[in-house]
Motif scaffolding. Sequence first.
Motif, short mmCIF file in Angstrom:
data_model
loop_
_atom_site.label_atom_id
_atom_site.label_comp_id
_atom_site.label_asym_id
_atom_site.label_seq_id
_atom_site.Cartn_x
_atom_site.Cartn_y
_atom_site.Cartn_z
N ALA A 77 0.83 -1.21 0.00
CA ALA A 77 0.00 0.00 0.00
C ALA A 77 0.86 1.26 0.00
O ALA A 77 0.56 2.24 -0.69
CB ALA A 77 -0.92 -0.01 1.23
N VAL A 78 1.95 1.23 0.76
CA VAL A 78 2.85 2.39 0.83
C VAL A 78 3.53 2.63 -0.51
O VAL A 78 3.60 3.77 -1.00
CB VAL A 78 3.91 2.18 1.94
N GLU A 81 1.10 4.06 -2.98
CA GLU A 81 0.88 5.47 -2.70
C GLU A 81 2.04 6.32 -3.20
O GLU A 81 1.86 7.43 -3.71
CB GLU A 81 0.68 5.69 -1.19
N TYR A 129 5.36 2.68 12.12
CA TYR A 129 4.11 2.33 11.47
C TYR A 129 3.31 1.28 12.25
O TYR A 129 2.19 0.93 11.85
CB TYR A 129 4.35 1.82 10.04
N THR A 252 0.30 9.16 4.67
CA THR A 252 -0.95 9.21 3.93
C THR A 252 -1.74 7.92 4.09
O THR A 252 -2.96 7.94 4.31
CB THR A 252 -0.68 9.46 2.43
N VAL A 253 -1.06 6.77 4.01
CA VAL A 253 -1.72 5.47 4.16
C VAL A 253 -2.37 5.35 5.54
O VAL A 253 -3.46 4.79 5.68
CB VAL A 253 -0.71 4.33 3.91
N THR A 258 -6.52 3.51 4.79
CA THR A 258 -5.99 2.25 4.24
C THR A 258 -5.35 1.40 5.34
O THR A 258 -5.56 0.19 5.40
CB THR A 258 -4.95 2.55 3.14
N TYR A 259 -4.59 2.06 6.20
CA TYR A 259 -3.92 1.36 7.30
C TYR A 259 -4.94 0.68 8.21
O TYR A 259 -4.79 -0.49 8.59
CB TYR A 259 -3.09 2.35 8.09
#
Length: 280
Positions: A77-78, A81, A129, A252-253, A258-259
Amino acid sequence: MKKRIALGIITLITAALLSGCGAKTETTSNNAADNGSSASGGGDETTYQFASDASYRPMEYMDKDELKGFDIDFIAAVMKEAGLKHKVSNVGWDAMLESVKQGTEYQAGVSSISITDERAQTYDFSMPYFESVNVIMVKEDSDIKSAKDLEGKKVAVQSGTTADTLMTKIMGEGNTDLKRFDSNAVALLEMDQGGADAVVADIAIVRDYIKTNPDKKYKEVQDTTDFTPEYYGIAYPKGSGLKAKLDPAIKTVIENGTYADLYKKWFDEEPDTAHLLETK
């Protein structure tokens, strides 16, 4: 139930064997093609190589020949992005740390790597994270209530982890009751086979193992005095420019939901992202 337990054992043994022999298993994502308009990517066509140790179910593990887990989904996902291509390879814990330090074959490591002052002398880290903590896994009828109660007991840990560091301080250097293994998978098997009274490992690993092996009748013991919260980060070689590319994407994620979606997928609960974003 028997099939699920047997599959769990096979998965652990497979992960341990792969980690021990240094075999590589890879997963690739062409995120630049999927998300070419991302400002962070800046037209970068590099395929960034990530090393991992797939013995941390549910964070990263092998499902047949495929890498899966929260970290694997998270880094995908990162990178999407950021508009960057990447590949994740299962190389084992020690090999991952050494190869990322050299920065030649692998540009980063993603494998539930706790950010510590000691490691920060060797690696650059992304923004945190994931919040974690070490816990103790014992039999349900055990009277162990804290890390101090492990003195005089046989304790299994993965070598080179924060669990190893914490238990070395508590049990003492050279204590043969502290049993170190190349992976958490093998440490868990050691307890299954009666060779250890307890396993100390990250909370996600312990909880997943207890959940998927109810017949073994294990329980989790938390010690908030001796085991304090830790934060995972992506590890880079010193001076890497990849941190500047990925930190905005990580933020942002986390902020766009999304996270939280990935966290609920793997842990069935909401993450404390506000606290995570406050951590430096």
